[in-house]
Structures are given as structure tokens and as C-alpha cells.
Scaffold this motif. Structure first.
Motif, PDB file in Angstrom:
ATOM      1  N   GLU A  98       0.835  -1.202   0.000  1.00  0.00           N
ATOM      2  CA  GLU A  98       0.000   0.000   0.000  1.00  0.00           C
ATOM      3  C   GLU A  98       0.864   1.243   0.000  1.00  0.00           C
ATOM      4  N   VAL A  99       0.496   2.201  -0.841  1.00  0.00           N
ATOM      5  CA  VAL A  99       1.206   3.466  -0.968  1.00  0.00           C
ATOM      6  C   VAL A  99       0.208   4.583  -0.677  1.00  0.00           C
ATOM      7  N   PHE A 100       0.438   5.341   0.389  1.00  0.00           N
ATOM      8  CA  PHE A 100      -0.436   6.479   0.695  1.00  0.00           C
ATOM      9  C   PHE A 100       0.418   7.715   0.988  1.00  0.00           C
ATOM     10  N   PHE A 101       1.241   8.030  -0.001  1.00  0.00           N
ATOM     11  CA  PHE A 101       2.179   9.144   0.127  1.00  0.00           C
ATOM     12  C   PHE A 101       1.457  10.476   0.272  1.00  0.00           C
ATOM     13  N   GLU A 102       0.383  10.675  -0.491  1.00  0.00           N
ATOM     14  CA  GLU A 102      -0.307  11.974  -0.442  1.00  0.00           C
ATOM     15  C   GLU A 102      -0.859  12.246   0.951  1.00  0.00           C
ATOM     16  N   ALA A 103      -1.454  11.244   1.566  1.00  0.00           N
ATOM     17  CA  ALA A 103      -1.981  11.412   2.930  1.00  0.00           C
ATOM     18  C   ALA A 103      -0.846  11.702   3.903  1.00  0.00           C
ATOM     19  N   ALA A 104       0.298  11.035   3.705  1.00  0.00           N
ATOM     20  CA  ALA A 104       1.449  11.251   4.582  1.00  0.00           C
ATOM     21  C   ALA A 104       1.979  12.678   4.435  1.00  0.00           C
ATOM     22  N   ILE A 105       2.030  13.167   3.219  1.00  0.00           N
ATOM     23  CA  ILE A 105       2.524  14.523   2.984  1.00  0.00           C
ATOM     24  C   ILE A 105       1.598  15.548   3.642  1.00  0.00           C
ATOM     25  N   GLN A 106       0.287  15.297   3.593  1.00  0.00           N
ATOM     26  CA  GLN A 106      -0.649  16.196   4.275  1.00  0.00           C
ATOM     27  C   GLN A 106      -0.451  16.144   5.786  1.00  0.00           C
ATOM     28  N   ASP A 134       1.837  -5.130   6.299  1.00  0.00           N
ATOM     29  CA  ASP A 134       0.440  -5.046   5.875  1.00  0.00           C
ATOM     30  C   ASP A 134      -0.475  -5.973   6.676  1.00  0.00           C
ATOM     31  N   GLN A 135      -0.406  -5.817   7.986  1.00  0.00           N
ATOM     32  CA  GLN A 135      -1.371  -6.409   8.908  1.00  0.00           C
ATOM     33  C   GLN A 135      -2.101  -5.329   9.689  1.00  0.00           C
ATOM     34  N   PHE A 136      -1.571  -4.110   9.642  1.00  0.00           N
ATOM     35  CA  PHE A 136      -2.107  -3.038  10.462  1.00  0.00           C
ATOM     36  C   PHE A 136      -3.110  -2.213   9.665  1.00  0.00           C
ATOM     37  N   HIS A 137      -4.238  -1.948  10.294  1.00  0.00           N
ATOM     38  CA  HIS A 137      -5.278  -1.161   9.643  1.00  0.00           C
ATOM     39  C   HIS A 137      -5.013   0.326   9.869  1.00  0.00           C
ATOM     40  N   ALA A 138      -5.141   1.104   8.798  1.00  0.00           N
ATOM     41  CA  ALA A 138      -5.046   2.561   8.857  1.00  0.00           C
ATOM     42  C   ALA A 138      -6.218   3.132   8.072  1.00  0.00           C
ATOM     43  N   LYS A 139      -6.801   4.195   8.571  1.00  0.00           N
ATOM     44  CA  LYS A 139      -7.979   4.782   7.934  1.00  0.00           C
ATOM     45  C   LYS A 139      -7.688   5.150   6.474  1.00  0.00           C
ATOM     46  N   GLY A 140      -8.613   4.755   5.602  1.00  0.00           N
ATOM     47  CA  GLY A 140      -8.489   5.092   4.196  1.00  0.00           C
ATOM     48  C   GLY A 140      -7.522   4.227   3.422  1.00  0.00           C
ATOM     49  N   VAL A 141      -6.970   3.201   4.073  1.00  0.00           N
ATOM     50  CA  VAL A 141      -5.963   2.362   3.426  1.00  0.00           C
ATOM     51  C   VAL A 141      -6.409   0.900   3.514  1.00  0.00           C
ATOM     52  N   GLU A 142      -6.282   0.182   2.412  1.00  0.00           N
ATOM     53  CA  GLU A 142      -6.693  -1.219   2.381  1.00  0.00           C
ATOM     54  C   GLU A 142      -5.670  -2.113   3.089  1.00  0.00           C
ATOM     55  N   THR A 143      -6.140  -3.228   3.599  1.00  0.00           N
ATOM     56  CA  THR A 143      -5.270  -4.269   4.149  1.00  0.00           C
ATOM     57  C   THR A 143      -5.599  -5.570   3.421  1.00  0.00           C
ATOM     58  N   THR A 144      -4.644  -6.097   2.654  1.00  0.00           N
ATOM     59  CA  THR A 144      -4.888  -7.369   1.966  1.00  0.00           C
ATOM     60  C   THR A 144      -4.140  -8.524   2.616  1.00  0.00           C
ATOM     61  N   GLY A 146      -1.697  -9.911   1.667  1.00  0.00           N
ATOM     62  CA  GLY A 146      -1.223 -10.814   0.619  1.00  0.00           C
ATOM     63  C   GLY A 146      -2.290 -11.695   0.011  1.00  0.00           C
ATOM     64  N   TYR A 147      -3.520 -11.632   0.510  1.00  0.00           N
ATOM     65  CA  TYR A 147      -4.615 -12.444  -0.027  1.00  0.00           C
ATOM     66  C   TYR A 147      -5.338 -11.702  -1.151  1.00  0.00           C
ATOM     67  N   VAL A 148      -5.484 -12.326  -2.293  1.00  0.00           N
ATOM     68  CA  VAL A 148      -6.284 -11.746  -3.376  1.00  0.00           C
ATOM     69  C   VAL A 148      -7.732 -11.589  -2.918  1.00  0.00           C
ATOM     70  N   GLY A 149      -8.215 -12.543  -2.121  1.00  0.00           N
ATOM     71  CA  GLY A 149      -9.600 -12.508  -1.668  1.00  0.00           C
ATOM     72  C   GLY A 149      -9.918 -11.405  -0.680  1.00  0.00           C
ATOM     73  N   TRP A 150      -8.892 -10.715  -0.184  1.00  0.00           N
ATOM     74  CA  TRP A 150      -9.125  -9.592   0.721  1.00  0.00           C
ATOM     75  C   TRP A 150      -9.190  -8.251  -0.008  1.00  0.00           C
ATOM     76  N   ILE A 151      -8.904  -8.236  -1.290  1.00  0.00           N
ATOM     77  CA  ILE A 151      -8.930  -6.986  -2.041  1.00  0.00           C
ATOM     78  C   ILE A 151     -10.358  -6.422  -2.043  1.00  0.00           C
ATOM     79  N   ASN A 152     -10.473  -5.134  -1.733  1.00  0.00           N
ATOM     80  CA  ASN A 152     -11.765  -4.429  -1.689  1.00  0.00           C
ATOM     81  C   ASN A 152     -12.713  -4.995  -0.630  1.00  0.00           C
ATOM     82  N   ILE A 200      -0.261 -11.136  -5.452  1.00  0.00           N
ATOM     83  CA  ILE A 200      -0.519  -9.722  -5.774  1.00  0.00           C
ATOM     84  C   ILE A 200       0.748  -9.071  -6.320  1.00  0.00           C
ATOM     85  N   ILE A 201       1.810  -9.065  -5.521  1.00  0.00           N
ATOM     86  CA  ILE A 201       3.025  -8.365  -5.969  1.00  0.00           C
ATOM     87  C   ILE A 201       4.139  -9.304  -6.414  1.00  0.00           C
TER      88      ILE A 201
END
Length: 566
Positions: A98-106, A134-144, A146-152, A200-201
């Protein structure tokens, strides 16, 4: 899902990660293949950065905060530098989910505004970028995870109100401390692998030698931090998943005892299994950075927010006591004693690991410390307990989450998705066997007081992290060197020592082939050349302050001996 649909969904997610990287930070030309360029750390990644970005990203967490908390560096310039380097790191070794650079910059801009107005930092981690497995939940950010079935979804659940709104307790604490969160890193689906790969990756490669693995399951953290795309991050560990990636990437990483760092609200595999608890620990390039982060998180009193967190604040008195023992040792008094275990009775180590342990032993003896040969209760018992606990649900958890998409199980996963679930009585008996083993090990540790000459049992144990340095993909065959610590719930750190050298680390011509069932002699000096070599420092349960203090002490001393041998 059909085979085609899970592949397409994974590919779409993989592309979305790349699309989240600003165009100005995307590599214009292909990276040479690993066969032509193994090492993409150091000068290779630096070519894409400005001198100021290099200065910032190659400063450790403690010194970064010394700059941001006094206004000499802005949170914004530090955050942008690490976002840039993290973007490059992902394109080199596949380490981000997950990449949330814009939120981090804000967030960084808001921190700078706060500092300008109040002339004081938000907290002890003011302006420090921190990466997360990628086990930690952050607002506005997905947590998969590594599972394809967790996407969305939220952990595989459709239309769950927590999707996009949930934050793990550690995330809440880090934000309160002033940390800037900006990316989440790759893991193997299921987390139960000593390497990092998913549908996924793909595969996360070792930055120092891209023919090899970055370790697992916190392999994305290890790879990102090794490339200095993060000054420090947090992983999890149920069988070695913090320590193995740290060791494979020449980093420090701590596996604390259960209850020290809050786990509340984090996603997990085998959730609800309580025989061996997964724990959270930081990873960083320096030992003092681990101490810095650990102490900061405890200052948030996590026991008030996590029902499994222990009410155990940071203990400065333990640090003082340990430093006093170190000082007496420097003055010539043998006040510290250490066990050395070179072989666990199951997996003989490769030449680079054997050399790393010799360096450590030389350091201990040079410093005048007592060295005790470690002959504990059989580690094969711990290994058997670990395997049974990981498979007590018969693989139901793994099967369910992979089944959400229909994606296949990687052969390296240690859980059997077609196993037989244990009954409650069988689980109870397994827990009794674990407790009995813990008692045997405790008694053995105490018994070493008879041979240390210090009047106390050994202060810590040095042993391998794995039989090998950063491993050839598919060749991670034994988790025994780290897993026994999880069975015992002891405190343990990964400590970097040296690097594999094909001219030094060779198998002698008359050496017999290991016929153990766990690992065969598959050492290839050419393939492993340049791979980081780490060792493990193990203390008893809840000895985090002591082990971190010892790690800071040995960081300088082991580096001195390694340099002298070079």
C-alpha cells in the motif's frame, strides 16, 4: 473465482500500487536483472536521489527526530525524501502493498504547522516516517495481507463497516506520538512462510543480493528498510517473522514477549489461536532505534487500550543495572556471561553463519565475558510443538482465506490446508506439553549459574537465526532456530554481523554431508556471496530492556571485530 479471475484481480491490485507512485519517481529504464546486478543498495539507489535526500534517508530514527523536533528539518522534507526512496525500493525489489504518500505529505504539513505555531513537537516521534507490515489497519488504506480474496474487503468480508475506517491500536499510538505513516509492506499470504511472496506483488527480493529472499513474513519491511526507504518499521513474529527478515537484510529487529507491544486491531492469520501468540516488534538499521521506538510506544500506556497488553512500562532501572554490569566488564571484572549455541541438533549451519558466530564469540572473549556452551532441552521438542500448534485447526484458516479467491497455496507455507483439526482435549494436552517444555528450559537456564562464574545464570544466549544467510527462494526449510523462542515466549533480537564471502565461506573438501531430515547441504558459495549474516540474541521472558541495552553495546563491539577481520 476462476483461475483467470483471481489472477486478473491480483494483477489489477499490483498495477494500482505502481500507479500510486508519482510519475516523477518512476524509473524510466528497466533495472538490470539480478544475474547482472545483485546489489541495489548503496550507490545504486542513491543515483536517483539528491544529496539532501540521501542525507535524510541515511540518518537513523533517533537523529531524524533530533532534527524534526527542533525545526532544523521539516516533517515535510523528511516525509517526501522517504516516500521517494520507498517508491524506488518497491520498483527494485517488490516490497510495498500500500502506498499512501499523499496522505502522509498532508500529515507532515500539519505537523509543520503545529510546530510553527507552538514551537514544540507533537510527540517523541514528531515527523518520523514509520512503515508498517500489511497487517495493520489505517484509515483510508486497504489491508490485503497478501490475499487476493481480501482486495476491496475488510479481512475478506464484503460491506463490512470497518472497511477504510478501522485503525489498529499501534497505528493510533504512532499517530499520537507524531509518527508519519506512509506505506504498508509486503507479506506472504497466510504469513506462515520464511520468505515473502504472494499472488498480488509476486516475490520480494533481497536488496543486497537479488538472487535471494528478503525473508518472511515481514519481508517487505526488511527489504524496504535495507534500501533505507524507511528509517524504521513494525512487523510481527510468531515463528521468526521479525527476526528472520531483519537478519536477512543486515538489520536489527526485536521479538518481544507477548503483551509488551499492543496487537489490538491488527489483522492476523490463525486469529484466536492462543497457544503461541504472534507479537509485534520494530525493525531498524540501528539497535538504538529499536529502543527509541519501543520506549515511545510504551509511553502510550497500551494496557489501557489492548486487553492483552501487560501493564509494564519501560523500566529505566533495568537499563541502568545492565549498563552497570557492562561498565564493570570494561573495567576488567567478569560480570556478564553468555551462552553460545552453534547447532540446534536439527539443522547444521552454512559456513557464513558459522563464521558469524565465531566473530561473536571472539568479541565476547575479547571483552572478558564468560562463554558457556549451550546444551538445553532438545530443540526438536520445541520444533514439534510449534508445528502442531500451527496446524491445530487442520489448515481451516488458510483454506478459507485462499478459497475466497481460489488462489493456490504456495508450497513454502508451513500450514497444511488439508489437515485434521484437533479436538479441545488434544489442544489442552498440547498446551500442557508446551508448559512442561517451558519449565524444563527455565530450569536449564537457571542451572547455568553453576558454571558462569558470575553468581548468576547466563545473561543471554547467542545462536543462529537460520541455518543460512538470506536464503535461495524455496530453500527455507527450518524455522527451528527462531521458533523455539516463540514456544518459550522469550525476548529475542536479530543482530547483523557480517556478509557471506565466497572467498572465505567455503565448504571444506572432507566435510560430510548433513543427512538430517530438516536441511541438506545445499550451500552454494557463489549464490550466497554478499548475503547479510545475522545472529540471534536471546534473553528470558520480558527482558526487553536488558536485551535492547545489550544489543546497543554489542552493535559497536561486533562491528569493531568484523572490521578488523575484513
Amino acid at each position: 473465482m476462476t483461475g483467470t479471475s483471481w489472477k486478473l484481480k491480483g494483477e489489477a491490485k499490483r498495477q494500482s500500487i505502481l500507479n500510486a507512485i508519482p510519475e516523477k519517481w518512476r524509473l524510466e529504464s528497466p533495472v538490470p536483472p539480478a544475474t547482472e546486478l545483485r546489489d541495489v543498495t548503496g550507490d545504486y539507489i542513491r543515483q536517483y536521489l539528491t544529496e539532501h535526500e540521501i542525507t535524510i534517508t541515511e540518518t537513523d530514527a533517533v537523529d531524524i527526530v533530533a532534527q524534526t523536533s527542533t525545526g532544523r528539518w521539516s516533517a515535510l522534507e523528511v516525509t517526501e525524501a522517504f516516500c521517494h526512496r520507498a517508491a524506488l525500493a518497491h520498483q527494485l525489489v517488490n516490497c510495498l502493498h500500500e502506498v499512501f504518500f499523499e496522505a502522509a505529505i498532508q500529515d507532515a504539513k500539519q505537523q509543520d504547522e503545529y510546530f510553527a505555531k507552538h514551537k514544540t513537537p507533537i510527540g517523541p516521534l514528531h515527523g518520523l516516517p514509520v512503515s508498517l507490515k500489511d497487517q495493520f489497519h489505517a484509515k483510508g488504506v486497504e489491508t490485503t495481507m497478501g490475499y487476493v480474496g481480501w482486495i476491496n474487503t475488510f479481512q475478506g468480508r464484503q460491506n463490512d463497516p470497518r472497511s477504510g475506517t478501522e485503525e489498529s491500536e499501534l497505528v493510533r499510538a504512532l499517530r499520537n506520538l507524531g509518527a508519519v505513516l506512509y506505506c504498508k509492506t509486503s507479506v506472504p499470504a497466510t504469513l506462515m512462510v520464511g520468505e515473502t511472496m504472494n499472488n498480488i506483488i509476486g516475490y520480494t527480493w533481497n536488496p543486497k543480493n537479488r538472487l535471494l529472499s528478503s525473508g518472511g513474513s515481514s519481508g517487505g519491511e526488511g527489504a524496504l528498510i535495507a534500501l533505507r526507504g524507511s528509517p524504521a518499521g513494525f512487523g510481527t513474529d510468531i515463528g521468526g517473522s521479525v527476526r528472520i527478515p531483519a537478519g536477512f537484510n543486515s538489520l536489527y529487529g526485536i521479538r518481544p514477549s507477548a503483551g509488551r507491544i499492543p496487537y489490538q486491531g491488527a489483522a492476523n492469520s490463525l486469529d484466536g489461536q492462543g497457544s503461541i501468540l504472534s507479537v509485534i516488534g520494530p525493525i531498524a538499521p540501528s539497535a538504538r532505534s529499536l529502543t527509541f521506538l519501543f520506549k515511545a510506544v510504551l509511553s502510550q500506556e497500551p494496557w489501557l487500550h489492548d486487553p492483552l497488553a501487560l501493564e509494564l512500562p519501560w523500566r529505566d532501572e533495568v537499563v541502568r543495572e545492565t549498563r552497570a554490569l557492562i561498565a564493570k566488564g570494561r573495567a576488567g571484572s567478569p560480570t556478564l556471561a553468555f551462552g553460545i549455541m552453534k547447532y540446534d541438533g536439527m539443522a547444521l549451519v552454512h559456513p557464513p553463519i558459522a563464521r558469524g558466530l565465531r566473530i561473536v564469540e571472539k568479541t565476547l572473549r575479547r571483552l572478558g565475558h564468560r562463554v558457556v556452551e549451550w546444551t538445553p532441552p532438545s530443540h526438536s521438542i520445541a520444533n514439534e510443538l510449534l508445528g502442531k500448534i500451527f496446524n491445530m485447526d487442520g489448515g481451516a484458516d488458510v483454506k478459507y482465506h485462499l478459497g475466497l479467491s481460489g488462489e493456490p497455496q504456495a508450497p513454502e507455507i508451513v500450514c497444511n490446508e488439508n489437515g485434521i483439526q484437533m479436538t479441545a482435549s488434544e489442544i489442552a494436552a498440547l498446551n500442557v506439553a508446551k508448559r512442561e517444555y517451558q519449565k524444563q528450559y527455565m530450569d536449564y537456564w537457571h542451572s547455568t549459574a553453576e558454571v558462569t562464574g558470575t553468581g548468576r545464570p547466563v545473561d543471554a544466549l547467542f545462536c543462529p537465526l537460520a541455518p543460512h544467510a538470506a536464503v535461495i527462494p524455496g530453500e527455507f526449510k527450518s524455522v527451528g532456530y527462531t521458533g523455539f523462542v516463540n514456544v518459550l515466549d522469550y525476548t529475542s533480537l536479530a543482530i547483523p554481523v557480517t556478509f557471506a564471502d565466497k572467498n572465505i565461506d567455503v565448504r571444506s573438501a572432507n566435510e560430510s554431508v548433513d543427512d538430517s531430515e530438516h536441511i541438506q547441504w545445499d550451500y552454494d558459495a557463489e549464490a550466497y556471496d554478499g548475503a547479510p549474516v545475522g545472529v540471534q540474541l536471546v534473553g528470558r521472558r520480558l527482558q526487553e530492556e536488558k536485551m535492547l541495552t545489550l544489543a546497543e553495546y554489542f552493535e559497536e563491539e561486533i562491528a569493531r571485530d568484523t572490521k578488523e577481520r575484513a
